[in-house]
Design a protein around this motif. Structure first.
Motif, PDB file in Angstrom:
ATOM      1  N   UNK A   1       0.765 -38.252  -5.505  1.00 40.01           N
ATOM      2  CA  UNK A   1       1.706 -38.299  -4.383  1.00 40.01           C
ATOM      3  C   UNK A   1       3.028 -37.620  -4.702  1.00 40.01           C
ATOM      4  N   UNK A   2       3.094 -36.864  -5.796  1.00 33.83           N
ATOM      5  CA  UNK A   2       4.348 -36.228  -6.216  1.00 33.83           C
ATOM      6  C   UNK A   2       4.848 -35.200  -5.205  1.00 33.83           C
ATOM      7  N   UNK A   3       3.921 -34.479  -4.576  1.00 36.33           N
ATOM      8  CA  UNK A   3       4.287 -33.434  -3.625  1.00 36.33           C
ATOM      9  C   UNK A   3       3.401 -33.584  -2.392  1.00 36.33           C
ATOM     10  N   UNK A   4       4.028 -33.621  -1.228  1.00 33.35           N
ATOM     11  CA  UNK A   4       3.276 -33.735   0.018  1.00 33.35           C
ATOM     12  C   UNK A   4       2.552 -32.421   0.322  1.00 33.35           C
ATOM     13  N   UNK A   5       1.609 -32.478   1.229  1.00 36.71           N
ATOM     14  CA  UNK A   5       0.831 -31.291   1.598  1.00 36.71           C
ATOM     15  C   UNK A   5       1.721 -30.160   2.107  1.00 36.71           C
ATOM     16  N   UNK A   6       2.866 -30.513   2.722  1.00 33.90           N
ATOM     17  CA  UNK A   6       3.774 -29.478   3.237  1.00 33.90           C
ATOM     18  C   UNK A   6       4.743 -28.961   2.166  1.00 33.90           C
ATOM     19  N   UNK A   7       4.593 -29.430   0.919  1.00 30.19           N
ATOM     20  CA  UNK A   7       5.418 -28.948  -0.182  1.00 30.19           C
ATOM     21  C   UNK A   7       6.684 -29.741  -0.438  1.00 30.19           C
ATOM     22  N   UNK A   8       6.950 -30.763   0.366  1.00 28.38           N
ATOM     23  CA  UNK A   8       8.156 -31.554   0.146  1.00 28.38           C
ATOM     24  C   UNK A   8       7.943 -32.573  -0.970  1.00 28.38           C
ATOM     25  N   UNK A   9       9.014 -32.847  -1.684  1.00 31.36           N
ATOM     26  CA  UNK A   9       9.006 -33.827  -2.763  1.00 31.36           C
ATOM     27  C   UNK A   9       9.772 -35.049  -2.284  1.00 31.36           C
ATOM     28  N   UNK A  10       9.129 -36.188  -2.399  1.00 27.89           N
ATOM     29  CA  UNK A  10       9.750 -37.433  -1.952  1.00 27.89           C
ATOM     30  C   UNK A  10      10.810 -37.846  -2.969  1.00 27.89           C
ATOM     31  N   UNK A  11      12.048 -38.022  -2.497  1.00 29.41           N
ATOM     32  CA  UNK A  11      13.137 -38.459  -3.368  1.00 29.41           C
ATOM     33  C   UNK A  11      13.458 -39.938  -3.143  1.00 29.41           C
ATOM     34  N   UNK A  12      13.041 -40.467  -2.029  1.00 27.37           N
ATOM     35  CA  UNK A  12      13.319 -41.874  -1.739  1.00 27.37           C
ATOM     36  C   UNK A  12      12.663 -42.761  -2.791  1.00 27.37           C
TER      37      UNK A  12
END
Length: 156
Positions: free
Chosen positions: A46-57
């Motif tokens: 789950x480090x990187x979403x399919x759209x390339x965003x990285x969750x910082x929350x």
């Protein structure tokens, strides 16, 4: 990217007013036009979403502690935005992803702001009073990571 420190270790940083000592090692400190900032690598499915965003929350408290520890270890303030570098490995090209997210002013949640206590004060109060609930299933339930390990009734 220029790294100022890799594996910056802070042996001991004591906050005498709340009776709390922090220790630890920070992966990387990077130089930016805005000053020094933390770079922390996160891996997993789950480090990187399919759209390339990285969750910082959910990473702010950890990054905030890193900012304080690294600043103390290298003797310079860490005041630029932190980078969360997400790396996801997989068997297929579609599943392999990398991305970068940023966290600004993470340290603010740790420190008292004049109106309410920060997380460091809350943590110190819980540890000193014994009013916290351990998690014996956590990898952090270990004498190396938990100052209350020796007397913890939750791990029995």
């Amino acid at each position: 990217m220029l790294y100022v420190a890799v594996e910056a270790t802070c042996e001991s940083l004591t906050f005498t007013d709340i009776g709390l000592t922090l220790t630890g090692t920070v992966d990387r400190v990077r130089a930016t036009p805005d000053g020094l900032g933390i770079a922390d690598i996160k891996t997993g499915k789950t480090a990187v979403a399919a759209d390339g965003t990285v969750r910082t929350q959910g990473h702010a408290a950890q990054i905030a502690v890193y900012e304080i520890l690294a600043g103390h270890a290298i003797g310079r303030p860490i005041d630029a935005a932190a980078q969360i570098i997400g790396l996801q490995v997989a068997k297929t090209d579609k599943g392999r992803r990398a991305g970068i997210g940023t966290l600004q002013s993470a340290r603010d949640i740790l420190l008292d702001d004049g109106e309410s206590p920060g997380l460091l004060r809350h943590a110190a109060n819980m540890l000193h009073s014994g009013n916290f609930y351990g998690n014996p299933r956590s990898q952090l339930c270990h004498p190396k990571y938990c100052p209350a390990y020796a007397g913890c009734r939750w791990r029995k």
